[in-house]
Design an enzyme around this catalytic site. Structure first.
Site, PDB file in Angstrom:
ATOM      1  N   TYR A 154       4.399 -10.624  48.483  1.00 21.88           N
ATOM      2  CA  TYR A 154       3.500 -11.439  49.298  1.00 21.88           C
ATOM      3  C   TYR A 154       3.842 -12.900  49.069  1.00 21.88           C
ATOM      4  CZ  TYR A 154      -0.887 -13.427  51.135  1.00 21.88           C
ATOM      5  OH  TYR A 154      -1.824 -14.151  51.844  1.00 21.88           O
ATOM      6  N   ASP A 249      10.035 -17.198  44.736  1.00 21.75           N
ATOM      7  CA  ASP A 249       8.611 -17.504  44.931  1.00 21.75           C
ATOM      8  C   ASP A 249       7.930 -17.375  43.570  1.00 21.75           C
ATOM      9  OD1 ASP A 249       5.887 -16.106  46.972  1.00 21.75           O
ATOM     10  OD2 ASP A 249       5.945 -17.544  45.325  1.00 21.75           O
ATOM     11  N   LYS A 277      -0.947 -22.108  42.398  1.00 21.72           N
ATOM     12  CA  LYS A 277      -1.855 -21.617  41.353  1.00 21.72           C
ATOM     13  C   LYS A 277      -1.921 -22.542  40.140  1.00 21.72           C
ATOM     14  CE  LYS A 277      -1.079 -16.942  43.079  1.00 21.72           C
ATOM     15  NZ  LYS A 277      -2.371 -16.454  43.581  1.00 21.72           N
TER      16      LYS A 277
HETATM   17  P1  KE4 Z   1      -1.843 -19.071  48.586  1.00 13.60           P
HETATM   18  O1  KE4 Z   1      -1.512 -19.526  50.001  1.00 13.60           O
HETATM   19  O2  KE4 Z   1      -2.868 -17.962  48.563  1.00 13.60           O
HETATM   20  O3  KE4 Z   1      -2.195 -20.243  47.674  1.00 13.60           O
HETATM   21  O4  KE4 Z   1      -0.497 -18.472  47.942  1.00 13.60           O
HETATM   22  C1  KE4 Z   1       0.171 -17.443  48.611  1.00 13.60           C
HETATM   23  C2  KE4 Z   1       1.038 -16.711  47.606  1.00 13.60           C
HETATM   24  C3  KE4 Z   1       2.408 -16.922  47.627  1.00 13.60           C
HETATM   25  N1  KE4 Z   1       3.221 -16.307  46.736  1.00 13.60           N
HETATM   26  C4  KE4 Z   1       2.721 -15.459  45.797  1.00 13.60           C
HETATM   27  C5  KE4 Z   1       3.654 -14.800  44.849  1.00 13.60           C
HETATM   28  C6  KE4 Z   1       1.320 -15.208  45.745  1.00 13.60           C
HETATM   29  O5  KE4 Z   1       0.837 -14.357  44.813  1.00 13.60           O
HETATM   30  C7  KE4 Z   1       0.465 -15.840  46.658  1.00 13.60           C
HETATM   31  C8  KE4 Z   1      -1.030 -15.601  46.679  1.00 13.60           C
HETATM   32  N2  KE4 Z   1      -1.518 -14.639  45.764  1.00 13.60           N
HETATM   33  C9  KE4 Z   1      -2.725 -13.926  46.149  1.00 13.60           C
HETATM   34  C10 KE4 Z   1      -3.083 -12.968  45.016  1.00 13.60           C
HETATM   35  N3  KE4 Z   1      -2.143 -11.928  44.916  1.00 13.60           N
HETATM   36  C11 KE4 Z   1      -3.832 -14.858  46.488  1.00 13.60           C
HETATM   37  C12 KE4 Z   1      -5.207 -14.227  46.507  1.00 13.60           C
HETATM   38  C13 KE4 Z   1      -5.796 -14.269  47.886  1.00 13.60           C
HETATM   39  O6  KE4 Z   1      -5.073 -14.029  48.884  1.00 13.60           O
HETATM   40  O7  KE4 Z   1      -7.018 -14.547  47.953  1.00 13.60           O
END
Ligand code: KE4
Length: 436
Positions: A154, A249, A277
């Site tokens: 993701y 990533d 994060k």
């Molecule tokens: P954000 O746009 O949610 O800040 O980041 C996206 C993203 C990109 N790359 C990786 C490896 C990530 O884990 C994420 C976002 N992680 C999720 C939890 N697995 C965010 C939680 C959510 O969607 O509320």
């Protein structure tokens, strides 16, 4: 937190239930991010009132040892005092300027000191923005259109990534996301995580068309899944041979697995690296950076346009800088986190084994996940073919006994350094009382 309150039988989630009803009147699904809705585990999401250290406190007065930590940022625990103090002080100087500040330079210098292989870095406001900008840059730099991503990974909710994605997309079992246009999805090629032959086949069948390969170097969005020995090195070699931009990533792994993240841990130099994060200390921050020759194409230096009103926001930079500085100045934290996580995994393993419950635990550093199956979990298919209904029962057993896990089998757990040995033992005890 006083122990007796913690051990008290969990109160019914009366307030959370009422708040969820009210939230659904105004917010799609009652949440501002789908994975929070408890859709796959079932039940009512818990509404959080506050948090401190390793503990969450909900609106009904229940307390929890928690293993989400805002999906990664709270590596030193909630309301970490130096971060709180820094935010308070900085807010007095206004919350945003929309003009350059010294703080952004200090942030960039610190990130470059901690993470290897970053010549230039651009701050943005989320991990999604970081990843989508890195892919646009790779396409602009190579003048190619296609990308390769891995099933179950993701990279945020940009159109190009919502093909066989992990995290909330997997949790909600969304096979294809309406609104993602066919021609966009066609430019996103996928294969299984750890399948280097699959990558070679995609490259061979799309000669000189692949701009980038984007990967979570340690996957955290299908549970925690580690790269098999040599996989990342082979990816690096293939990208170098083929002129493909390798994007790590590290939104999740950056500054969590080591000061230099997965690049340091695996001694692999990606071409572009994305962050999120932890670098915001809990505030909305993302970043992408890497080799000068590529990053120089980003506006205003080059023509690959990317922008953001609140990029480099002083409050977010202060929070992130303060947290990163703690990690930079105290590298012992990483071995403490590893030791705590290993103790936790060993205890959970022993407890589930004693119950005769088939399971696998994947763990690296302070990332881990428990999968209810007897097979190795090396890719998304492996994760999907576990007994995830049993995971849902496990989730609720832990929750009702004061242990808050990610509400999905397709997420990594995150250990914070605020976790005490007593918290770890309590988590193991609650696991030992699980009777499916
Ligand atoms: P954000 O746009 O949610 O800040 O980041 C996206 C993203 C990109 N790359 C990786 C490896 C990530 O884990 C994420 C976002 N992680 C999720 C939890 N697995 C965010 C939680 C959510 O969607 O509320």
């Amino acid at each position: 937190m006083n122990e007796s309150n913690f051990l008290a039988k969990h109160l019914p989630h009366t307030k959370s239930k009422a708040l969820f009803e009210r939230a659904q009147l105004h917010i799609p699904g009652g949440v501002n991010s789908p994975v929070r809705a408890f859709k796959s585990v079932g039940g009512t999401p818990i509404f959080i009132k506050k948090a401190k250290g390793a503990y969450l406190y909900d609106e009904d007065g229940n307390s929890y040892i928690e293993y989400i930590n805002s999906w990664g940022p709270m590596i030193l625990g909630h309301a970490y005092q130096p971060v709180v103090d820094a935010i308070r002080a900085k807010a007095e100087d206004s919350t945003s300027f929309g003009a350059p500040t010294e703080l952004e330079i200090q942030m960039a210098e610190l990130i470059k000191k901690m993470a290897p292989n970053i010549d230039l870095i651009r701050m943005v406001n989320s991990g999604t923005e970081a990843c989508m900008s890195a892919v646009r840059l790779a396409r602009g730099y190579t003048n190619r259109n296609k990308i390769i991503k891995f099933e179950g990974c993701y990279h945020g909710h940009a159109d190009a990534f919502l093909v066989k994605a992990g995290s909330g997309v997997a949790t909600l079992n969304i096979q294809s996301v309406p609104g993602v246009q066919a021609h966009v999805a066609q430019d996103t090629l996928t294969c299984a995580y750890n399948d280097i032959e699959g990558v070679k086949n995609l490259i061979a069948s799309n000669p000189n068309e692949i701009a980038a390969i984007i990967i979570e170097p340690v996957a955290g969005n299908m549970g925690c899944i580690l790269p098999l020995p040599g996989f990342l090195k082979s990816l690096r070699e293939l990208c170098t041979q083929q002129g493909i931009v390798l994007i790590f990533d590290e939104v999740m792994t950056g500054f969590r697995l080591a000061r230099g993240g997965a690049q340091e841990l695996y001694s692999i130099d990606a071409d572009l690296i994305t962050f999120g994060k932890i670098i915001g200390g809990g505030l909305p921050v993302g970043a992408f950076g890497g080799k000068r020759a590529i990053m120089e194409n980003i506006a205003p230096l080059g023509s690959v346009y990317q922008a953001g009103t609140l990029s480099g926001n002083p409050i977010a930079m202060t929070a992130g800088y303060t947290l990163l500085k703690e990690l930079e100045d105290n590298p012992i934290i990483y071995s403490e986190l590893e030791a705590k996580t290993k103790t936790l995994c060993d205890g959970i393993q022993a407890a589930l084994k004693k119950k005769g419950i088939a399971h696998r635990i994947n763990q690296l550093g302070s990332m881990m996940s428990v999968h209810f199956g007897s097979h190795e979990i090396n890719n998304f298919e492996d994760a999907k073919t576990c007994d995830n209904n049993l995971f849902n029962k496990f989730f609720h057993h832990m929750l009702s006994n004061g242990v808050y896990l990610p509400p999905s089998a397709f997420e990594s757990w995150f250990v914070s350094n605020a976790l005490s040995q007593a918290d770890i033992q309590k988590t193991i005890e609650v696991t030992a009382s699980f009777n499916p």
